[in-house]
Write an enzyme that holds these catalytic residues in place. Structure first.
Site, PDB file in Angstrom:
ATOM      1  N   LYS A 105       0.828  -1.207   0.000  1.00  0.00           N
ATOM      2  CA  LYS A 105       0.000   0.000   0.000  1.00  0.00           C
ATOM      3  C   LYS A 105       0.862   1.256   0.000  1.00  0.00           C
ATOM      4  CE  LYS A 105      -4.288  -2.021   1.490  1.00  0.00           C
ATOM      5  NZ  LYS A 105      -5.383  -2.095   2.467  1.00  0.00           N
ATOM      6  N   ARG A 154      -2.729 -10.259   5.089  1.00  0.00           N
ATOM      7  CA  ARG A 154      -3.112 -10.424   3.691  1.00  0.00           C
ATOM      8  C   ARG A 154      -2.011  -9.807   2.830  1.00  0.00           C
ATOM      9  NH1 ARG A 154      -5.851  -7.414  -0.243  1.00  0.00           N
ATOM     10  NH2 ARG A 154      -7.196  -8.654  -1.624  1.00  0.00           N
TER      11      ARG A 154
END
Length: 263
Positions: free
Chosen positions: A205, A241
């Protein structure tokens, strides 16, 4: 023990790997590769949630994910479906998915709670204020995310969802600044105090990229992601994840060895 959820995006436009696995045979092979590398769950998604991504019709979403979920389930892979759509979630469970990973926490489709309640599968409830394009507007981000997740869980339980099947996700990168994301990662115990497992989705991210040189690639974000995985494992996260399963598996093994050595 923290488990790994391997990311399998069968989309043309996901932010870091869009188009790499959008052919069925390639996607199935990738799912098996993730399992063999150490993923306890393979998370199959057919709609990108990156900023600016176009909405996908549920029929198209299902055409992307259901054949892959069916094939992987038949190969003995534990599969989750990454979707905000109740119809897709139901079709995925019928195809073999054992978990529904919903970035909207049930707010994107009012039918989701019914699907979760009726199927009885595990359900990841992410903190969501409307998607990745929403501007960050928090005072005390940890307290507010905790309160909003608590309220969301209460509503889902009233709708018939088994609280024992609920997993919480702080929603890193969704309407949150880098500072908000780091604060949530540093205080996961506040969210865990709600009594549910915590899923952390920091992989590749943007806020992770702020630690790297300007010319760094998406793959360069895998090392700091693995470090985050090891650190949140020590805080008791239920799962991480990630895109890079082998690096994460090694990081978690190192963290576990250190914990055992300390005891």
């Amino acid at each position: 023990m923290t488990i790994i959820m391997g990311i399998l995006n069968v989309t043309p436009d996901s932010f870091s790997d869009g188009g790499q696995f959008d052919e069925m045979d390639v996607a199935i092979a990738r799912g098996l590769e993730l399992q063999h590398a150490g993923a306890a769950i393979v998370d199959v998604g057919g709609e990108s949630t990156r900023p600016g991504a176009a909405k996908v019709d549920p029929d198209e979403e299902q055409a992307r994910v259901i054949p892959v979920i069916t094939a992987l389930s038949q190969e003995g892979v534990s599969v989750s479906v990454d979707t905000m759509n109740a119809a897709t979630a139901l079709a995925a469970v019928q195809a073999g998915a054992q978990l529904i990973n919903d970035v909207s926490g049930g707010l994107g489709d009012e039918g989701m709670a019914r699907v979760v309640a009726e199927t009885g599968v595990h359900y990841v409830v992410m903190h969501w204020r409307g998607g990745a394009d929403v501007a960050p507007t928090f005072g005390d981000v940890v307290a507010e995310v905790r309160a909003e997740l608590k309220a969301r869980v209460a509503e889902l339980v009233v709708a018939g969802v088994d609280p024992a099947k609920i997993v919480l996700d702080p929603g890193l990168g969704f309407g949150k600044s880098a500072e908000h994301n780091w604060a949530l990662l540093g205080q996961l115990d506040e969210l865990a105090s709600l009594g549910h497992g915590i899923l952390v989705g920091a992989s590749r991210k943007r806020f992770v990229g702020t630690l790297l040189p300007d010319d760094a690639t998406m793959e360069d974000r895998d090392l700091p992601t693995a470090v985050i995985s090891a650190l949140v494992a020590r805080q008791g996260a239920w799962a991480v994840r990630v895109h890079d399963v082998p690096a994460t598996r090694l990081a978690l093994d190192v963290a576990a060895a250190m914990s055992e050595g300390r005891s």
